[in-house]
Design a protein around this motif. Structure first.
Motif, short mmCIF file in Angstrom:
data_model
loop_
_atom_site.label_atom_id
_atom_site.label_comp_id
_atom_site.label_asym_id
_atom_site.label_seq_id
_atom_site.Cartn_x
_atom_site.Cartn_y
_atom_site.Cartn_z
N VAL A 23 20.21 -5.23 43.17
CA VAL A 23 19.04 -5.72 42.42
C VAL A 23 18.78 -4.91 41.16
O VAL A 23 17.83 -5.20 40.43
CB VAL A 23 17.77 -5.75 43.31
N LEU A 24 19.59 -3.89 40.89
CA LEU A 24 19.39 -3.07 39.70
C LEU A 24 19.95 -3.77 38.46
O LEU A 24 20.91 -4.52 38.55
CB LEU A 24 20.07 -1.71 39.85
N SER A 25 19.33 -3.50 37.30
CA SER A 25 19.86 -4.00 36.04
C SER A 25 21.11 -3.22 35.67
O SER A 25 21.39 -2.15 36.23
CB SER A 25 18.82 -3.86 34.93
N GLY A 26 21.87 -3.74 34.68
CA GLY A 26 23.06 -3.04 34.23
C GLY A 26 22.77 -1.63 33.74
O GLY A 26 23.49 -0.68 34.06
N GLY A 27 21.67 -1.49 32.98
CA GLY A 27 21.29 -0.17 32.48
C GLY A 27 20.91 0.78 33.60
O GLY A 27 21.23 1.98 33.56
N GLU A 28 20.24 0.27 34.64
CA GLU A 28 19.85 1.11 35.78
C GLU A 28 21.08 1.57 36.55
O GLU A 28 21.14 2.71 37.01
CB GLU A 28 18.90 0.33 36.68
N VAL A 29 22.08 0.71 36.69
CA VAL A 29 23.31 1.07 37.38
C VAL A 29 24.05 2.17 36.61
O VAL A 29 24.57 3.13 37.19
CB VAL A 29 24.22 -0.16 37.56
N ILE A 30 24.08 2.05 35.28
CA ILE A 30 24.72 3.07 34.45
C ILE A 30 24.00 4.41 34.61
O ILE A 30 24.63 5.46 34.77
CB ILE A 30 24.75 2.64 32.98
N LYS A 31 22.67 4.39 34.59
CA LYS A 31 21.90 5.63 34.80
C LYS A 31 22.24 6.26 36.14
O LYS A 31 22.39 7.47 36.25
CB LYS A 31 20.39 5.33 34.73
N LEU A 32 22.37 5.42 37.16
CA LEU A 32 22.67 5.90 38.50
C LEU A 32 24.05 6.54 38.55
O LEU A 32 24.24 7.62 39.14
CB LEU A 32 22.59 4.73 39.49
N MET A 37 33.09 11.82 29.44
CA MET A 37 32.05 10.80 29.34
C MET A 37 32.30 9.93 28.11
O MET A 37 32.22 10.40 26.98
CB MET A 37 30.67 11.46 29.27
N ASP A 38 32.63 8.66 28.36
CA ASP A 38 32.97 7.72 27.28
C ASP A 38 31.74 6.87 26.96
O ASP A 38 31.38 5.98 27.72
CB ASP A 38 34.15 6.84 27.74
N GLU A 39 31.12 7.14 25.83
CA GLU A 39 29.90 6.45 25.38
C GLU A 39 28.84 6.41 26.49
O GLU A 39 28.40 5.34 26.92
CB GLU A 39 30.24 5.03 24.91
N PRO A 40 28.38 7.57 26.97
CA PRO A 40 27.45 7.59 28.11
C PRO A 40 26.08 7.01 27.81
O PRO A 40 25.37 6.60 28.72
CB PRO A 40 27.35 9.08 28.46
N SER A 41 25.70 6.96 26.53
CA SER A 41 24.34 6.50 26.21
C SER A 41 24.26 4.99 25.98
O SER A 41 23.16 4.45 25.84
CB SER A 41 23.82 7.23 24.96
N ASN A 42 25.41 4.30 25.96
CA ASN A 42 25.38 2.85 25.75
C ASN A 42 24.58 2.15 26.85
O ASN A 42 24.78 2.41 28.03
CB ASN A 42 26.80 2.28 25.72
N PHE A 43 23.68 1.27 26.44
CA PHE A 43 22.88 0.42 27.34
C PHE A 43 21.80 1.19 28.11
O PHE A 43 21.15 0.62 28.98
CB PHE A 43 23.77 -0.36 28.32
N LEU A 44 21.63 2.48 27.82
CA LEU A 44 20.53 3.21 28.45
C LEU A 44 19.25 2.97 27.66
O LEU A 44 19.27 2.77 26.44
CB LEU A 44 20.81 4.72 28.47
N ASP A 45 18.09 3.03 28.36
CA ASP A 45 16.83 3.01 27.63
C ASP A 45 16.63 4.37 26.96
O ASP A 45 17.28 5.37 27.29
CB ASP A 45 15.67 2.67 28.57
N LEU A 46 15.73 4.40 25.99
CA LEU A 46 15.56 5.62 25.20
C LEU A 46 15.09 6.82 26.02
O LEU A 46 15.58 7.94 25.82
CB LEU A 46 14.61 5.35 24.02
N PRO A 47 14.12 6.66 26.95
CA PRO A 47 13.75 7.82 27.77
C PRO A 47 14.95 8.36 28.57
O PRO A 47 15.09 9.57 28.74
CB PRO A 47 12.67 7.27 28.71
N ALA A 48 15.81 7.46 29.04
CA ALA A 48 16.99 7.89 29.80
C ALA A 48 17.99 8.61 28.90
O ALA A 48 18.64 9.57 29.33
CB ALA A 48 17.65 6.70 30.48
N VAL A 49 18.13 8.17 27.64
CA VAL A 49 19.02 8.85 26.70
C VAL A 49 18.54 10.28 26.48
O VAL A 49 19.34 11.23 26.50
CB VAL A 49 19.10 8.10 25.35
N GLU A 50 17.24 10.44 26.32
CA GLU A 50 16.69 11.79 26.10
C GLU A 50 16.83 12.65 27.35
O GLU A 50 17.12 13.85 27.27
CB GLU A 50 15.23 11.67 25.66
#
Length: 487
Positions: free
Chosen positions: A408-417, A432-445
């Protein structure tokens, strides 16, 4: 200023949770807006609602202008691009190629949008998979674009260059901030400081009132006990003649009333929440995983060729132990290829025998989701449950989220996980190959903080200017088939 879109009563619910709950929203012809918010907050849903791709059972949306849409990569639909000069500038050779890279796919959908004859552009992560030259070209195009812009992006530098207003989507509501992303952060910091000062003031006043209430009630209790003692004494001495005299309770009543008034004042203070704590996670490596080679990965005169295309030609490098090393280069220059060569330990590449390498791939969101979040995280992990929870919280996962199934997680949530799991894994080197792609901004920080605090060595590919500035100790750039260390 001409109104382009006016929306009322935007309400969207998903799995019992309010994704969007917006009373009114207006977009004008020259607006340049960055839409930010956590993964799963409903940013992409809002764009599709405003475009009419999602129909609401209630509410009203009036569109006075035509818009085109740059979707996320997996949503792309190929159609003809009329502006062939633009395609050339974006480095697109053939529109119908089935072997396009992620960067080429992104460039194609940007060309499609910019060549459309419309009044505005909605874009969902338009810089994903673009190299630095592609991002700079897009920035220049959008700076001179005459129509309205509504853009979801995790690229802070890009937002600072392109937008002059931020819409923050949180708990289904939009809060508007003027300025680019840096100005938005400054305003959010001021809000946090004001909230912290207000919380401190209210907490101090609540504590003072609670102490005063306790004192008043203690005083009333002492008076009551003293009055009862005096009453028993008078009753004994006078044979009961004074047992029916008027009690001295007026002072007690005043004290009780004063306590009640203070309780009412506590209620009036309201429930002021403290500002969100910015978590700083420290990572450790077990003694068994410690490396002592000052250069755990080296390459000497490495060569790589695909068909007639030469990727590397007798290039050499040394990656220092414990460093955070950024790998830059144009799309197709060989960044991901280098990672795959390291993983395969190809000829010319020497890796420390004790190296344990973790790899985050660009398509990391494609995996088996038939697990719970915590089951996924604790598998093959040496950290305590409390430490895992702290890392997940820093990445934006709530107590409710960690009880979810991965399905039930979104694509961005799965990447964060997946990023969180890798950082907690039994590794001493991370690729880490483009680790920040599709993350929300708080998660990038949060990811930046985690990468800085990671105890091992990190090699990462990124075109994110801010990520490079804030994390990289050393930068290598692939130029003319060579690895060049930048000073």
């Amino acid at each position: 200023m001409t109104l382009s879109i006016k929306a009322k009563d935007i309400y969207v619910e998903y799995m019992g949770r309010n994704i969007l709950d917006i009373d009114e929203l207006e977009l004008y012809e020259f607006d340049r807006i960055g839409l930010v918010g956590a993964n799963g907050a409903g940013k992409s849903t809002l764009l599709k609602v405003l475009l009419g791709e999602i129909t609401l059972p209630q509410g009203k949306i009036v569109r006075e202008a035509d818009f085109t849409y740059i979707p996320q990569l997996e949503d792309i639909i190929v159609h003809e691009v009329k502006n062939h000069a633009l395609m050339g500038k974006l480095g697109i050779d053939c529109i119908h190629s089935e072997n396009r890279s992620g960067g080429e796919e992104t460039r194609l959908k940007i060309a499609q949008a910019l060549s459309s004859e419309v009044h505005g552009i909605f874009a969902d992560e338009p810089t994903c998979h673009l190299d630095r030259a592609g991002i700079d070209f897009l920035i220049n195009q959008l700076k001179h674009y005459a129509g309205a812009l509504l853009i979801i992006s995790h690229d802070r530098y890009f937002l600072d260059q392109v937008v002059d207003k931020i819409w923050e989507l949180k708990d289904g509501k939009i809060t508007e901030y003027w300025g680019g992303y840096s100005e938005y952060l400054a305003q959010k910091d001021e809000e946090r400081q004001a909230q912290a000062a207000q919380y401190k003031k209210v907490a101090a006043e609540r504590e003072r009132l609670e102490q005063a209430i306790t004192e008043k009630r203690n005083q009333a209790r002492k008076i009551e006990q003293k009055a009862k003692g005096a009453s028993r004494k008078n009753s004994t001495e006078s044979g009961g003649r004074l047992s029916h005299q008027k009690p001295t309770g007026s002072k007690q009543k005043k004290l009780h009333n004063a306590a009640k008034n203070m309780e009412h004042r506590i209620k009036e203070l309201g429930d002021i929440k403290p500002p969100e704590v910015i978590r700083n996670i420290q990572f450790r490596l077990s003694k068994a995983l410690e490396l002592h080679n000052p250069f755990p990965i080296t390459g000497k005169d490495i060569c790589k060729q695909y068909g007639s295309k030469v990727i590397f030609e007798k290039t050499s490098f040394q990656f220092p132990l414990g460093a955070k090393i950024a790998i830059k280069g144009a799309n197709g220059s060989g960044k991901t290829t280098l990672f795959k060569m390291i993983l395969a330990r190809e000829d010319g590449i020497t890796i420390s025998p004790k190296a344990q390498i973790g790899y985050f791939a660009q398509n990391g969101y494609k995996f088996d989701r038939n697990q719970g979040v915590m089951d996924f995280m604790v598998d093959n992990c040496d950290y305590q449950i409390s430490e895992i929870r702290a890392v997940l919280a820093a990445m934006g996962f709530s107590h409710h989220d960690i009880r979810k199934a991965l399905s039930v997680l979104s694509g961005g949530e799965v990447i964060k996980l997946q990023l969180a799991k890798m950082l907690l894994g039994r590794y001493n080197i991370l690729l880490m190959d483009e680790p920040s792609n599709f993350l929300d901004l708080p998660a990038v920080e949060a990811l930046e903080n985690m990468m800085r605090n990671y105890a091992g060595t990190i090699l990462f590919i990124s075109h994110d200017v801010r990520l490079l500035e804030n994390v990289a100790d050393i930068v290598f750039e692939i130029e003319d088939k060579m690895m060049i260390q930048k000073v």
